[in-house]
Design a protein around this motif. Structure first.
Motif, PDB file in Angstrom:
ATOM      1  N   ILE A 137       0.852  -1.200   0.000  1.00 32.84           N
ATOM      2  CA  ILE A 137       0.000   0.000   0.000  1.00 32.84           C
ATOM      3  C   ILE A 137       0.885   1.246   0.000  1.00 32.84           C
ATOM      4  O   ILE A 137       2.082   1.182   0.287  1.00 32.84           O
ATOM      5  CB  ILE A 137      -0.946   0.029   1.224  1.00 32.84           C
ATOM      6  N   GLU A 138       0.271   2.386  -0.261  1.00 30.44           N
ATOM      7  CA  GLU A 138       0.992   3.664  -0.216  1.00 30.44           C
ATOM      8  C   GLU A 138       1.450   3.929   1.217  1.00 30.44           C
ATOM      9  O   GLU A 138       0.681   3.752   2.168  1.00 30.44           O
ATOM     10  CB  GLU A 138       0.041   4.775  -0.682  1.00 30.44           C
ATOM     11  N   HIS A 139       2.698   4.356   1.371  1.00 28.13           N
ATOM     12  CA  HIS A 139       3.224   4.595   2.721  1.00 28.13           C
ATOM     13  C   HIS A 139       4.413   5.551   2.654  1.00 28.13           C
ATOM     14  O   HIS A 139       5.040   5.693   1.598  1.00 28.13           O
ATOM     15  CB  HIS A 139       3.671   3.270   3.359  1.00 28.13           C
ATOM     16  N   LEU A 140       4.721   6.156   3.788  1.00 23.14           N
ATOM     17  CA  LEU A 140       5.924   6.989   3.883  1.00 23.14           C
ATOM     18  C   LEU A 140       7.135   6.079   4.072  1.00 23.14           C
ATOM     19  O   LEU A 140       7.051   5.084   4.810  1.00 23.14           O
ATOM     20  CB  LEU A 140       5.824   7.945   5.075  1.00 23.14           C
ATOM     21  N   PRO A 141       8.279   6.404   3.463  1.00 25.15           N
ATOM     22  CA  PRO A 141       9.475   5.569   3.640  1.00 25.15           C
ATOM     23  C   PRO A 141       9.842   5.349   5.112  1.00 25.15           C
ATOM     24  O   PRO A 141      10.286   4.277   5.491  1.00 25.15           O
ATOM     25  CB  PRO A 141      10.573   6.368   2.922  1.00 25.15           C
ATOM     26  N   ARG A 142       9.594   6.360   5.963  1.00 22.38           N
ATOM     27  CA  ARG A 142       9.980   6.256   7.375  1.00 22.38           C
ATOM     28  C   ARG A 142       9.299   5.081   8.088  1.00 22.38           C
ATOM     29  O   ARG A 142       9.836   4.509   9.026  1.00 22.38           O
ATOM     30  CB  ARG A 142       9.683   7.558   8.139  1.00 22.38           C
ATOM     31  N   THR A 143       8.086   4.730   7.628  1.00 19.97           N
ATOM     32  CA  THR A 143       7.320   3.683   8.319  1.00 19.97           C
ATOM     33  C   THR A 143       7.936   2.301   8.111  1.00 19.97           C
ATOM     34  O   THR A 143       7.765   1.407   8.943  1.00 19.97           O
ATOM     35  CB  THR A 143       5.847   3.718   7.858  1.00 19.97           C
ATOM     36  N   GLN A 144       8.703   2.133   7.039  1.00 22.70           N
ATOM     37  CA  GLN A 144       9.292   0.814   6.742  1.00 22.70           C
ATOM     38  C   GLN A 144      10.229   0.317   7.840  1.00 22.70           C
ATOM     39  O   GLN A 144      10.390  -0.880   8.023  1.00 22.70           O
ATOM     40  CB  GLN A 144      10.051   0.865   5.414  1.00 22.70           C
ATOM     41  N   LYS A 145      10.838   1.265   8.567  1.00 23.80           N
ATOM     42  CA  LYS A 145      11.816   0.842   9.593  1.00 23.80           C
ATOM     43  C   LYS A 145      11.152   0.080  10.745  1.00 23.80           C
ATOM     44  O   LYS A 145      11.825  -0.575  11.533  1.00 23.80           O
ATOM     45  CB  LYS A 145      12.580   2.051  10.140  1.00 23.80           C
ATOM     46  N   HIS A 146       9.826   0.170  10.823  1.00 19.71           N
ATOM     47  CA  HIS A 146       9.124  -0.499  11.931  1.00 19.71           C
ATOM     48  C   HIS A 146       8.778  -1.964  11.634  1.00 19.71           C
ATOM     49  O   HIS A 146       8.157  -2.629  12.461  1.00 19.71           O
ATOM     50  CB  HIS A 146       7.871   0.293  12.311  1.00 19.71           C
ATOM     51  N   VAL A 147       9.170  -2.437  10.452  1.00 12.91           N
ATOM     52  CA  VAL A 147       9.061  -3.873  10.144  1.00 12.91           C
ATOM     53  C   VAL A 147      10.452  -4.341   9.723  1.00 12.91           C
ATOM     54  O   VAL A 147      10.995  -3.871   8.729  1.00 12.91           O
ATOM     55  CB  VAL A 147       8.030  -4.148   9.018  1.00 12.91           C
ATOM     56  N   SER A 148      11.029  -5.241  10.495  1.00 10.09           N
ATOM     57  CA  SER A 148      12.411  -5.690  10.247  1.00 10.09           C
ATOM     58  C   SER A 148      12.502  -6.602   9.036  1.00 10.09           C
ATOM     59  O   SER A 148      11.518  -7.254   8.670  1.00 10.09           O
ATOM     60  CB  SER A 148      12.940  -6.440  11.467  1.00 10.09           C
ATOM     61  N   ASP A 149      13.705  -6.677   8.469  1.00  3.47           N
ATOM     62  CA  ASP A 149      13.947  -7.575   7.337  1.00  3.47           C
ATOM     63  C   ASP A 149      15.197  -8.417   7.616  1.00  3.47           C
ATOM     64  O   ASP A 149      16.318  -7.907   7.559  1.00  3.47           O
ATOM     65  CB  ASP A 149      14.139  -6.770   6.051  1.00  3.47           C
ATOM     66  N   PRO A 150      15.024  -9.714   7.908  1.00  2.76           N
ATOM     67  CA  PRO A 150      16.172 -10.582   8.190  1.00  2.76           C
ATOM     68  C   PRO A 150      17.143 -10.682   7.010  1.00  2.76           C
ATOM     69  O   PRO A 150      18.331 -10.927   7.211  1.00  2.76           O
ATOM     70  CB  PRO A 150      15.532 -11.953   8.461  1.00  2.76           C
ATOM     71  N   LEU A 151      16.633 -10.483   5.778  1.00  4.36           N
ATOM     72  CA  LEU A 151      17.525 -10.573   4.621  1.00  4.36           C
ATOM     73  C   LEU A 151      18.398  -9.324   4.502  1.00  4.36           C
ATOM     74  O   LEU A 151      19.286  -9.249   3.663  1.00  4.36           O
ATOM     75  CB  LEU A 151      16.739 -10.833   3.334  1.00  4.36           C
ATOM     76  N   LYS A 152      18.154  -8.346   5.391  1.00  2.00           N
ATOM     77  CA  LYS A 152      19.046  -7.183   5.495  1.00  2.00           C
ATOM     78  C   LYS A 152      19.826  -7.253   6.816  1.00  2.00           C
ATOM     79  O   LYS A 152      20.189  -6.241   7.410  1.00  2.00           O
ATOM     80  CB  LYS A 152      18.249  -5.884   5.389  1.00  2.00           C
TER      81      LYS A 152
END
Length: 254
Positions: free
Chosen positions: A145-160
């Motif tokens: 969905i549409e979102h601000l880039p800042r919000t992505q940091k609140h869901v972790s990514d193990p592949l990173k």
């Protein structure tokens, strides 16, 4: 301690802490307010999202979230109108703010409406039996969905290279059926043997002292090392040892 002694010691600590009394002091008390699967999932996911920092503050703010969702998280997610979201704007927990909260509600609605719910997304991403791939897949779907880039940091990514502590904790809550009434066991399509330990400062420090972990950073590589150690102690339910590591670290200052 040799391996047998270590296993006996940790098993005794699991018995001590994997107990209903644990709920009173832990954020898991929030999803325990609900009986319906979808309410448990949404309240558990939102609680896990803000589960960093002071535990009392986490619990207070997670309760505040449930209040703002009118104590019916699934109904709110499914049926809210745009105007209902305004009440969420003042919410803040550390760097998670009202705008993030609103985005999360919209993303959860998208998952409920288009992806058959949270469990289905995690199961769909389960490649090679790895829940870390599953978490990566979940993040991609969540932010369709549409979102601000800042919000992505609140869901972790193990592949990173993230240990994704909060999402691994949430997965423990939903997948393990511990027969003591702490973890829920409501997700039947993922095996407890696939779970990873929620790795944080406390569990990491205790694991190093016990020789279960050598890597200094609490990252994805450390998580893999810890998982390998715990699976040697119990291949079917390795994450039960989260109770032992966490309890030794937080309650006993081990």
């Amino acid at each position: 301690m040799n391996k047998t002694e270590l296993k006996e010691f940790l098993d005794s600590k699991v018995k001590q802490y994997n107990h209903p009394d644990f709920i009173e002091t832990d954020p898991i008390q929030i999803p325990h307010l609900f009986n319906k699967k979808e309410d448990i999932e949404i309240s558990g996911f939102l609680t896990a999202t803000i589960a960093w920092g002071n535990r009392k503050s986490i619990i207070n703010n997670a309760n505040r979230m449930m209040q703002l969702l009118e104590h019916s998280p699934y109904d709110f997610v499914k049926n809210h109108q745009e105007k209902d979201l305004e009440a969420l704007l003042p919410f803040v927990h550390r760097t998670f703010n009202g705008t993030d909260f609103i985005t999360f509600i919209k993303a959860l609605q998208h998952i409920c409406n288009n992806h058959q719910g949270l469990e289905s997304v995690f199961v769909d991403g389960l490649k090679d039996g790895s829940l870390q791939n599953s978490i990566h897949h979940f993040k991609k779907v969540f932010f369709e969905i549409e979102h601000l880039p800042r919000t992505q940091k609140h869901v972790s990514d193990p592949l990173k290279n993230s240990a994704a502590k909060r999402l691994n904790m949430m997965l423990r809550w939903f997948v393990r059926n511990d027969n003591t009434g702490v973890d829920f066991g409501i997700w039947k399509n993922i095996s407890p043997s696939q779970l990873s330990c929620p790795l944080d400062v406390h569990s990491g420090n205790v694991a190093r002292k016990l020789g279960l972990l050598k890597r200094k950073q609490n990252d994805a590589k450390a998580l893999q090392e810890l998982d390998n150690s715990l699976r040697k102690l119990d291949s079917e339910d390795p994450v039960k040892y989260d109770f032992a590591l966490f309890g030794l670290g937080v309650f006993e200052g081990f």
